[in-house]
Motif scaffolding. Structure first.
Motif, PDB file in Angstrom:
ATOM      1  N   ALA A  22       0.805  -1.238   0.000  1.00 57.06           N
ATOM      2  CA  ALA A  22       0.000   0.000   0.000  1.00 57.06           C
ATOM      3  C   ALA A  22       0.834   1.283   0.000  1.00 57.06           C
ATOM      4  CB  ALA A  22      -0.973  -0.012   1.178  1.00 57.06           C
ATOM      5  N   PRO A  23       1.929   1.371   0.785  1.00 62.19           N
ATOM      6  CA  PRO A  23       2.651   2.663   0.833  1.00 62.19           C
ATOM      7  C   PRO A  23       3.412   3.014  -0.444  1.00 62.19           C
ATOM      8  CG  PRO A  23       3.228   1.242   2.720  1.00 62.19           C
ATOM      9  CD  PRO A  23       2.482   0.399   1.731  1.00 62.19           C
ATOM     10  N   ILE A  24       3.512   2.073  -1.376  1.00 59.40           N
ATOM     11  CA  ILE A  24       4.271   2.375  -2.595  1.00 59.40           C
ATOM     12  C   ILE A  24       3.491   3.393  -3.426  1.00 59.40           C
ATOM     13  CG2 ILE A  24       5.212   1.423  -4.740  1.00 59.40           C
ATOM     14  CD1 ILE A  24       5.503  -1.274  -3.279  1.00 59.40           C
ATOM     15  N   PRO A  25       4.075   4.554  -3.655  1.00 58.13           N
ATOM     16  CA  PRO A  25       3.325   5.573  -4.395  1.00 58.13           C
ATOM     17  C   PRO A  25       3.340   5.315  -5.908  1.00 58.13           C
ATOM     18  CG  PRO A  25       5.493   6.404  -3.837  1.00 58.13           C
ATOM     19  CD  PRO A  25       5.403   5.011  -3.250  1.00 58.13           C
ATOM     20  N   ASP A  26       2.350   5.845  -6.589  1.00 55.34           N
ATOM     21  CA  ASP A  26       2.414   5.871  -8.045  1.00 55.34           C
ATOM     22  C   ASP A  26       3.721   6.546  -8.455  1.00 55.34           C
ATOM     23  OD1 ASP A  26      -0.055   4.684  -8.158  1.00 55.34           O
ATOM     24  OD2 ASP A  26      -1.140   6.504  -8.729  1.00 55.34           O
ATOM     25  N   GLY A  27       4.289   6.049  -9.531  1.00 58.25           N
ATOM     26  CA  GLY A  27       5.534   6.645 -10.026  1.00 58.25           C
ATOM     27  C   GLY A  27       6.783   6.093  -9.382  1.00 58.25           C
ATOM     28  N   ALA A  28       6.624   5.158  -8.449  1.00 56.74           N
ATOM     29  CA  ALA A  28       7.810   4.628  -7.758  1.00 56.74           C
ATOM     30  C   ALA A  28       8.681   3.818  -8.714  1.00 56.74           C
ATOM     31  CB  ALA A  28       7.380   3.751  -6.577  1.00 56.74           C
ATOM     32  N   ARG A  29       9.952   3.781  -8.394  1.00 53.56           N
ATOM     33  CA  ARG A  29      10.906   2.928  -9.108  1.00 53.56           C
ATOM     34  C   ARG A  29      11.038   1.629  -8.304  1.00 53.56           C
ATOM     35  NH1 ARG A  29      16.617   5.520 -10.196  1.00 53.56           N
ATOM     36  NH2 ARG A  29      15.673   6.235 -12.140  1.00 53.56           N
ATOM     37  N   ILE A  30      10.598   0.538  -8.889  1.00 53.35           N
ATOM     38  CA  ILE A  30      10.520  -0.733  -8.152  1.00 53.35           C
ATOM     39  C   ILE A  30      11.429  -1.768  -8.784  1.00 53.35           C
ATOM     40  CG2 ILE A  30       8.994  -2.560  -7.331  1.00 53.35           C
ATOM     41  CD1 ILE A  30       6.698  -0.747  -7.433  1.00 53.35           C
ATOM     42  N   ALA A  31      12.353  -2.275  -7.987  1.00 51.94           N
ATOM     43  CA  ALA A  31      13.194  -3.385  -8.424  1.00 51.94           C
ATOM     44  C   ALA A  31      12.530  -4.688  -8.018  1.00 51.94           C
ATOM     45  CB  ALA A  31      14.582  -3.279  -7.801  1.00 51.94           C
ATOM     46  N   LEU A  32      12.463  -5.617  -8.959  1.00 51.38           N
ATOM     47  CA  LEU A  32      11.817  -6.909  -8.696  1.00 51.38           C
ATOM     48  C   LEU A  32      12.878  -8.005  -8.751  1.00 51.38           C
ATOM     49  CD1 LEU A  32       8.615  -6.467 -10.905  1.00 51.38           C
ATOM     50  CD2 LEU A  32       8.807  -6.222  -8.414  1.00 51.38           C
ATOM     51  N   GLY A  33      12.922  -8.827  -7.717  1.00 52.22           N
ATOM     52  CA  GLY A  33      13.895  -9.906  -7.641  1.00 52.22           C
ATOM     53  C   GLY A  33      13.595 -11.010  -8.635  1.00 52.22           C
ATOM     54  N   GLY A  34      14.504 -11.977  -8.682  1.00 50.27           N
ATOM     55  CA  GLY A  34      14.340 -13.111  -9.580  1.00 50.27           C
ATOM     56  C   GLY A  34      14.842 -12.818 -10.979  1.00 50.27           C
ATOM     57  N   ASN A  35      14.614 -13.770 -11.866  1.00 53.77           N
ATOM     58  CA  ASN A  35      15.146 -13.657 -13.232  1.00 53.77           C
ATOM     59  C   ASN A  35      14.275 -14.508 -14.149  1.00 53.77           C
ATOM     60  OD1 ASN A  35      17.101 -14.384 -15.565  1.00 53.77           O
ATOM     61  ND2 ASN A  35      18.232 -12.822 -14.443  1.00 53.77           N
ATOM     62  N   THR A  36      13.851 -13.941 -15.245  1.00 57.91           N
ATOM     63  CA  THR A  36      12.934 -14.577 -16.217  1.00 57.91           C
ATOM     64  C   THR A  36      11.826 -15.343 -15.478  1.00 57.91           C
ATOM     65  OG1 THR A  36      14.193 -16.635 -16.690  1.00 57.91           O
ATOM     66  CG2 THR A  36      14.746 -14.652 -17.977  1.00 57.91           C
ATOM     67  N   LEU A  37      11.852 -16.671 -15.500  1.00 58.80           N
ATOM     68  CA  LEU A  37      10.732 -17.462 -14.990  1.00 58.80           C
ATOM     69  C   LEU A  37      10.909 -17.869 -13.527  1.00 58.80           C
ATOM     70  CD1 LEU A  37      10.397 -19.829 -18.109  1.00 58.80           C
ATOM     71  CD2 LEU A  37       9.342 -17.590 -17.727  1.00 58.80           C
ATOM     72  N   HIS A  38      11.926 -17.333 -12.866  1.00 56.92           N
ATOM     73  CA  HIS A  38      12.355 -17.915 -11.599  1.00 56.92           C
ATOM     74  C   HIS A  38      12.364 -16.934 -10.433  1.00 56.92           C
ATOM     75  CE1 HIS A  38      13.274 -21.257 -14.159  1.00 56.92           C
ATOM     76  NE2 HIS A  38      13.968 -20.441 -14.940  1.00 56.92           N
ATOM     77  N   ARG A  39      11.737 -17.322  -9.378  1.00 54.95           N
ATOM     78  CA  ARG A  39      11.717 -16.650  -8.080  1.00 54.95           C
ATOM     79  C   ARG A  39      11.399 -15.156  -8.167  1.00 54.95           C
ATOM     80  NH1 ARG A  39      14.849 -14.887  -4.739  1.00 54.95           N
ATOM     81  NH2 ARG A  39      16.795 -15.482  -5.764  1.00 54.95           N
ATOM     82  N   ILE A  92       9.937  -0.110 -13.593  1.00 56.26           N
ATOM     83  CA  ILE A  92      10.350  -1.440 -13.147  1.00 56.26           C
ATOM     84  C   ILE A  92      11.830  -1.622 -13.460  1.00 56.26           C
ATOM     85  CG2 ILE A  92       9.934  -3.926 -13.339  1.00 56.26           C
ATOM     86  CD1 ILE A  92       7.581  -2.271 -12.204  1.00 56.26           C
ATOM     87  N   VAL A  93      12.581  -2.063 -12.452  1.00 60.06           N
ATOM     88  CA  VAL A  93      14.010  -2.333 -12.604  1.00 60.06           C
ATOM     89  C   VAL A  93      14.235  -3.829 -12.476  1.00 60.06           C
ATOM     90  CG1 VAL A  93      16.305  -1.979 -11.607  1.00 60.06           C
ATOM     91  CG2 VAL A  93      14.653  -0.086 -11.652  1.00 60.06           C
ATOM     92  N   LYS A  94      14.894  -4.393 -13.467  1.00 63.56           N
ATOM     93  CA  LYS A  94      15.142  -5.843 -13.446  1.00 63.56           C
ATOM     94  C   LYS A  94      16.235  -6.129 -14.462  1.00 63.56           C
ATOM     95  CE  LYS A  94      12.931 -10.171 -12.802  1.00 63.56           C
ATOM     96  NZ  LYS A  94      11.903 -10.796 -11.949  1.00 63.56           N
ATOM     97  N   THR A  95      17.044  -7.150 -14.223  1.00 61.60           N
ATOM     98  CA  THR A  95      17.963  -7.529 -15.292  1.00 61.60           C
ATOM     99  C   THR A  95      17.185  -8.228 -16.397  1.00 61.60           C
ATOM    100  OG1 THR A  95      18.602  -9.413 -13.927  1.00 61.60           O
ATOM    101  CG2 THR A  95      20.141  -7.565 -14.009  1.00 61.60           C
ATOM    102  N   ALA A  96      16.545  -9.355 -16.073  1.00 59.17           N
ATOM    103  CA  ALA A  96      15.791 -10.097 -17.085  1.00 59.17           C
ATOM    104  C   ALA A  96      14.391 -10.407 -16.546  1.00 59.17           C
ATOM    105  CB  ALA A  96      16.521 -11.385 -17.463  1.00 59.17           C
ATOM    106  N   GLY A  97      13.418  -9.723 -17.061  1.00 53.55           N
ATOM    107  CA  GLY A  97      12.043  -9.861 -16.599  1.00 53.55           C
ATOM    108  C   GLY A  97      11.210 -10.688 -17.543  1.00 53.55           C
ATOM    109  N   ALA A  98      10.027 -11.073 -17.097  1.00 56.49           N
ATOM    110  CA  ALA A  98       9.128 -11.886 -17.922  1.00 56.49           C
ATOM    111  C   ALA A  98       7.685 -11.555 -17.536  1.00 56.49           C
ATOM    112  CB  ALA A  98       9.446 -13.371 -17.743  1.00 56.49           C
ATOM    113  N   TYR A  99       7.024 -12.486 -16.840  1.00 52.16           N
ATOM    114  CA  TYR A  99       5.621 -12.302 -16.467  1.00 52.16           C
ATOM    115  C   TYR A  99       5.409 -11.036 -15.646  1.00 52.16           C
ATOM    116  CZ  TYR A  99       1.192 -13.271 -14.045  1.00 52.16           C
ATOM    117  OH  TYR A  99      -0.070 -13.197 -13.531  1.00 52.16           O
ATOM    118  N   ASP A 100       6.343 -10.738 -14.760  1.00 49.99           N
ATOM    119  CA  ASP A 100       6.193  -9.558 -13.897  1.00 49.99           C
ATOM    120  C   ASP A 100       6.060  -8.280 -14.728  1.00 49.99           C
ATOM    121  OD1 ASP A 100       8.820 -10.006 -14.708  1.00 49.99           O
ATOM    122  OD2 ASP A 100       9.687  -9.908 -12.691  1.00 49.99           O
ATOM    123  N   VAL A 101       7.024  -8.077 -15.614  1.00 52.01           N
ATOM    124  CA  VAL A 101       7.013  -6.873 -16.445  1.00 52.01           C
ATOM    125  C   VAL A 101       5.812  -6.901 -17.392  1.00 52.01           C
ATOM    126  CG1 VAL A 101       8.266  -5.600 -18.232  1.00 52.01           C
ATOM    127  CG2 VAL A 101       9.519  -6.607 -16.295  1.00 52.01           C
TER     128      VAL A 101
END
Lengths: 243, 275, 275, 243
Positions: free
Chosen positions: C13-30, C49-58
């Motif tokens: 909930a506290p994450i504001p619109d416009g936030a820069r969010i890094a998501l863990g994991g890689n492609t299909l994993h974790r 969204i910040v990620k090296t290799a994203g998939a479903y999340d992005v």
């Protein structure tokens, strides 16, 4: 309770240093730092249970069974739930997330700058000192730096450093004679420890300080503080710095 | 896979005079004591020692005349034994150059070497005489315009790291604090591991997180029981306080330190190892 | 110590619109699947969204209209499911900005944020159009005179990482590959852990090397069994191939993807969690 | 042994890629790389037992029980004795210690440069591609880059890239039709796979190539190569790239 006249300088310093820490802060000490080690553990057991205690072992909030003389000792790993590296801790400070770093200096000047490098000329020193370890990086980046030094004499508290090893966010300086606070970039006397006469403090300090009969006195260690100190440091590791 | 086991003598022999050697461990702990003694016995000269916080290793190598320069943030025995007498004397007399670092700038230099870049920016150093003394430059950030100090890459020719367990392929397991050992192993051209025990590497597959040094970085592995001595090696043994106290006493005097080295470092390895 | 446990709803909930969010994991994993679904349900907008290799999340976040920009090196489902249709469409239509990185420059940007410096030099990038396209500057090394590209610091407002085990204080144990999760947790202003299991942290003291995220970096911990789903989570479950195949099919069409999200992401969490 | 006429393109590619690896080399593949995964394992089981096999899982010389479709899959962790990170692997390449990186491109030009970013204009592309992952960093820093691509047509092998995602140390390019070698910065035809006519290769390639009756033929997979390939990849994961 021991009488005020019997206050031991290592006890007074450890207690004075502990009182400067606030619960919730992230606190680091480095090598050769028995007094900070004791002070941090003391604060954590008294008024600051939510201190995050960091040191070079990479342990977080370790609970040593015995206090080591070396403050990088594996004894400080006990109970840690994760292991970080010294590099991680420097990074933490670099990005502004380290609240307090304990540092020291063989020479300390009136701005709270320190020399841990050399006495005399730098290239061919009279005394080559051990070096500043992390100081030059931590001192400008930690939010607050607390200096401590077990010697308080004019060769230590000098008007001019032979070399500026590090400079930065000094908040307090704790010595066997009293406590300095840094305001507007200069060290001022905040309090004298019990039994320290103003002129003794003044003569022991190589730079000009305002100190007199109105200068505050550091509250002596309370019974609770002393009891906890004895429980945490039964072997007197804090005292080892005075050897 | 390649069996990288060798003797301590053969591991140390190829190190040329003048090499830049990174030594693992920190102050009194998990330094590669046996390898340091072998460097002394083989009479290496002109070495540059890289370490964040050194003690007996730097001090002894200075006393033995092996060292031209020390790139470190701190050299001393902490509270137990104080300053490093032989290092002091060597620097004060101009025999050894103190390439003084903040520990964080040793790390920055290693990081630059690891990352294949010529320099590494660091926070801090402002208000210190070190950048001017050491010739550390600053650069203007092209994004914000702020000035930041940059530390040149510090690539050791050799890193020597003592671990509790290694396998014959050079995987090294470190129990407890890793200090800067992993950075040194990554940054160095050549990695020598000394190990308390050589174990079956298949055991490491159950807990690869504890294997700090991946074997493909390692050039040589040496079975060296008590190989950190007189440094500590968790959980096997503590630092040897009696020995270090005797050394620090001897190190205050050039003749006494030479005699100490002749009797206790050049003595048969077996005798030294039981310390 | 502080008990940092909270609900997924309250953590997000506290994450504001416009936030820069890094998501863990890689492609299909974790990847943090449950948290990504909660971002969608809470209708966040304008995220980077910040990620090296994203998939479903992005891909899902783009489909749900949550995203303004994607800073990543790769977005796709690898060989099993191919390209990310909603991400493609969002970028091709100009709704989402592809802030394309090499995976290594995401890492460099995170490293700069971690180390409190404004930029990080990187090897490589020569001969690529990316530096010009992205405005990555180069600097002349003051020591050697060579030019090196420097990547600006990339500090996430929030890092969301799914771990196998966490304690109430926010220590997070990762089994297997850590991907860039530790870098993200160090670089971010705020760290949210979701965990398969909340365990007694005293257990971690026996194997602290396996605890990738130290609790003092963590702001909130959420018990989220199957919280990586539909990503894999070693060794508990594989990625959900049937679900992902159905999503990728739906994602090709805006209406179908909206319907999919309504039925399967906004559906009761319990129903989603059994997958 | 299967007859030459029945050589399957994924078998030919996997074998041709495996043959390019030498024992003692350090080899990396990234995401979406079934053919490199198979080729590396094949080489390791045949002529290059001392390959060091690296991938994004951080495993070193893993011995997977089954080959996954995702080449970041935890299945690739099996048997590793240490765990490094992707950042460590990029660093390894950056400091010149990665011998071989397998990379690919949706477009590949006559200099062996690749586009994995966008078809059409970069800002508003006709096709937004997945992105180059580590390519822009690995391609100039790995000692040798082997490109592979399962499509060989003029839309893939183009005279001009829509965007240069990465450029660098390309050594060979392996396709279903043959093998390019890069000499003096240009791709040249090294060999045609069995049954591929020179004109077919030329017409499938969007940049000018010299190819004719004298062009070498890639030696077809040997019985030993095919047998080991079947043993390593019984489920035909290499073939999945052709789906």
């Amino acid at each position: 309770m021991e009488s005020p006249g019997s206050i031991l300088p290592w006890d007074m310093m450890a207690v004075a240093m502990a009182r400067l820490l606030k619960s919730g802060e992230t606190v680091f000490h480095g090598v050769a730092s028995p007094l900070p080690m004791v002070a941090i553990l003391l604060a954590k057991h008294l008024h600051a249970p939510e201190l995050t205690y960091l040191n070079i072992t990479g342990a977080i909030d370790a609970a040593p069974l015995r206090l080591p003389l070396s403050t990088v000792d594996p004894a400080l790993l006990r109970g840690t739930r994760s292991l970080v590296t010294l590099a991680d801790l420097f990074d933490l400070s670099a990005r502004g997330r380290l609240d307090v770093a304990f540092l020291s200096g063989v020479q300390i000047d009136g701005e709270g700058r320190i020399n841990l490098s050399a006495i005399g000329s730098y290239e061919r020193p009279t005394v080559r000192l051990p070096g500043g370890a992390g100081s030059a990086m931590l001192m400008p980046t930690a939010r607050r730096v607390i200096l401590w030094r077990t010697r308080h004499d004019p060769r230590t508290f000098v008007d001019r450093l032979d070399f500026v090893t590090a400079s930065g966010n000094v908040d307090r300086v704790v010595t066997p004679l009293g406590v300095f606070v840094r305001i507007d970039g200069r060290l001022h006397v905040e309090s004298l420890h019990t039994g320290v006469a103003p002129e003794v403090f003044r003569e022991a300090t190589g730079f000009a300080v305002e100190v007199g009969p109105d200068t505050a006195v550091t509250p002596p260690p309370s019974a609770a503080e002393l009891a906890m100190l004895r429980a945490i440091d039964p072997d007197g590791v804090a005292r080892s710095e005075f050897a | 896979m390649i069996d990288k086991r060798t003797s301590l003598t053969d591991a140390i022999a190829p190190i040329p005079d003048g090499a830049r050697i990174a030594l693992g461990g920190n102050t009194l702990h998990r330094g590669p004591g046996a390898a340091v003694h072998e460097l002394v016995r083989q009479g290496k000269r002109g070495l540059e020692i890289v370490k964040t916080a050194g003690a007996y290793d730097v001090d002894l190598l200075c006393a033995a005349g092996c060292v031209a320069a020390v790139s470190a943030g701190f050299v001393g025995y902490e509270t137990p034994f104080g300053m490093a007498p032989a290092y002091r004397r060597a620097v004060e007399s101009g025999v050894v150059e103190a390439r003084e670092h903040a520990c964080a700038t040793v790390i920055a230099g290693l990081r630059a070497a690891i990352q294949g870049v010529p320099f590494m920016p660091v926070a801090g150093l402002h208000g210190s005489d070190l950048p001017a003394q050491r010739g550390f430059h600053s650069l203007r950030d092209p994004y914000s315009g702020t000035e930041v100090f940059v530390i040149p890459a510090l690539m050791p020719d050799v890193a020597i790291v003592h671990v509790q367990e290694a396998d014959r392929e050079g995987n090294g397991r470190i129990v407890g604090t890793r200090f800067e050992d992993v950075l040194m192993a990554q940054a160095a051209r050549r990695v020598i591991l000394t190990a308390e025990r050589i174990v079956d590497g298949a055991l490491f597959a159950a807990e690869p997180d504890t294997v700090a040094i991946p074997g493909f970085l390692t050039a040589a592995v040496v079975a060296a029981p008590r190989g950190a001595w007189p440094f500590s090696c968790t959980p096997d043994y503590d630092y040897d306080a009696d020995y270090l106290a005797a050394w620090v006493m001897a190190a205050r005097d050039p003749d006494a330190s030479r005699q100490f080295i002749a009797e206790r470092v050049f003595a048969p390895v077996a005798a030294v190892a039981v310390g």
